[in-house]
Scaffold this motif. Structure first.
Motif, short mmCIF file in Angstrom:
data_model
loop_
_atom_site.label_atom_id
_atom_site.label_comp_id
_atom_site.label_asym_id
_atom_site.label_seq_id
_atom_site.Cartn_x
_atom_site.Cartn_y
_atom_site.Cartn_z
N SER A 1 1.09 -1.12 -0.19
CA SER A 1 -0.32 -0.28 -0.37
C SER A 1 1.01 1.45 0.05
CB SER A 1 -1.12 0.33 1.55
OG SER A 1 -1.75 1.68 1.89
N VAL A 2 0.49 2.31 -1.00
CA VAL A 2 1.15 3.20 -0.99
C VAL A 2 1.40 4.35 0.15
CG1 VAL A 2 1.51 5.99 -1.87
CG2 VAL A 2 1.34 3.85 -3.04
N SER A 3 0.33 4.26 1.47
CA SER A 3 -0.41 5.10 2.14
C SER A 3 0.21 4.87 3.25
CB SER A 3 -2.00 5.38 2.57
OG SER A 3 -2.45 3.47 2.83
N THR B 1 5.28 11.99 2.71
CA THR B 1 4.07 12.12 2.52
C THR B 1 3.49 11.12 1.33
OG1 THR B 1 4.23 13.72 0.67
CG2 THR B 1 3.55 14.46 2.58
N GLN B 2 1.80 10.92 0.85
CA GLN B 2 1.27 9.90 0.58
C GLN B 2 1.83 9.73 -0.97
OE1 GLN B 2 -2.26 8.47 0.94
NE2 GLN B 2 -2.79 7.51 -1.01
N SER B 3 1.36 11.89 -1.42
CA SER B 3 1.95 11.97 -2.82
C SER B 3 3.04 12.11 -3.10
CB SER B 3 1.65 13.39 -3.18
OG SER B 3 2.32 14.07 -2.00
N ALA B 4 4.30 12.17 -2.07
CA ALA B 4 5.62 11.87 -2.26
C ALA B 4 6.29 10.02 -2.89
CB ALA B 4 6.72 12.91 -1.46
N VAL B 5 5.84 9.42 -2.26
CA VAL B 5 5.70 8.10 -2.36
C VAL B 5 5.34 7.58 -3.68
CG1 VAL B 5 5.63 5.68 -1.52
CG2 VAL B 5 5.76 7.69 -0.12
#
Length: 311
Positions: free
Chosen positions: A19-21, A30-34
């Motif tokens: 999972s990215v989150s 942050t989720q967007s950075a991942v």
């Protein structure tokens, strides 16, 4: 080089968490950075590393090929950082999975010793049966495991920590408790409460009775050692568990070990890790401290009746 260690770490975290989150929480990103880092990594490699299955991100063919290599690079990078900072420094996170006997009787003392002597080393412990420990290491969920019995997976390295044995036991009111020996025929007639399939304890038991007893009457199976002991204490069943798991109740008189000379149920508690894991100073530290702890136990037990045999 077209990719970075940070991108490798992101890839490994997403593979671990599926999972990215969840990976973002693990990495404090942050989720967007991942998501961006993972996307850039896949673009550089020109290969899809994951496939989506419902809410989970599962490794693709290329992802499964890459993960052990990425894991080794990350471990080597950690070793370089430790060596440059301080050759004696042991710090970082280490994930360890263990079967119940080791988790209850060996690892608490080991983790306490590590916490005292190496306060910067953090051990994350998960308790599983042997089958799940091995599968978790194969899937890179854990850095190392402690299992009961034998491992036949060629991808795993195994080192014996100590040897002990399983015992057949019952409560003092069972008719077998008054016997000087219990025969195979008597064992076949009994009702059994046993560990579940996939546990190291059950694997050793099944191997011992195979070819000796045609039909074992397994009344119930449980993952919990405490549940098995409680049922045997309060009913007319037989159980089979490691000696370490029942010695307290035997000394208190609530359980009785049955003499079963026709069964050979010796087994090992062993460390296991992937052969391709490479060098790891944290793993080496934990293994070394565990061996010192076992040697101290041996000296203490030499003057007691505790029937354990150490390598």
């Amino acid at each position: 080089m077209k990719y970075s260690l940070k991108q490798l770490a992101v890839f490994d975290a997403v593979a671990s968490q599926e999972s990215v989150s969840a990976a973002a929480r693990k990495l404090s990103m942050t989720q967007s950075a991942v998501s961006m880092s993972l996307s850039q990594f896949e673009n550089v490699l020109d290969r899809p590393l994951f496939v989506r299955q419902g809410n989970r991100l599962l490794l693709s063919h290329w992802g499964r090929w890459l993960r052990p290599k990425a894991k080794k690079l990350l471990q080597d990078a950690q070793q370089i950082e430790l060596g440059l900072h301080d050759q004696q420094s042991i710090s970082g996170q280490f994930s360890l999975s263990a079967s119940q006997t080791a988790a209850e009787h060996i690892l608490p003392s080991l983790i306490s010793k590590i916490d005292t002597d190496f306060p910067e080393l953090r051990i994350d412990l998960m308790v599983e049966n042997t089958e799940h420990v091995i599968q978790g290491i194969i899937n890179h969920d854990y850095d190392m495991g402690v299992i009961e019995g034998r491992n036949d997976d060629h991808r795993m390295h195994q080192e014996t920590l100590l040897e002990d044995h399983l015992v057949v036991f019952t409560n003092p009111n069972h008719s077998y408790a008054r016997h000087q020996t219990v025969s195979l025929a008597q064992l076949e007639q009994a009702k059994w409460i046993l560990r579940e399939q996939g546990s190291g304890t059950r694997h050793i038991f099944d191997g011992a009775v195979h070819g000796e007893i045609d039909d074992i009457h397994v009344w119930k199976e449980y993952q919990s050692v405490s549940v098995i002991k409680a049922l045997v204490r309060n009913g007319f069943y037989l159980g089979c568990l490691p000696y370490l798991d029942v010695i307290k109740e035997v000394n208190e008189g609530s359980l009785v070990i049955l003499p079963t000379p026709e069964l050979d149920m010796k087994r090992n508690l062993s460390f296991v890790w992937r052969k391709d894991a490479g060098e790891n100073p944290l793993r080496d530290c934990i293994v070394a401290e565990a061996r010192r702890l076992v040697r101290r136990y041996k000296k203490q037990m030499d003057n007691t009746h505790l029937a354990l045999v150490y390598p």
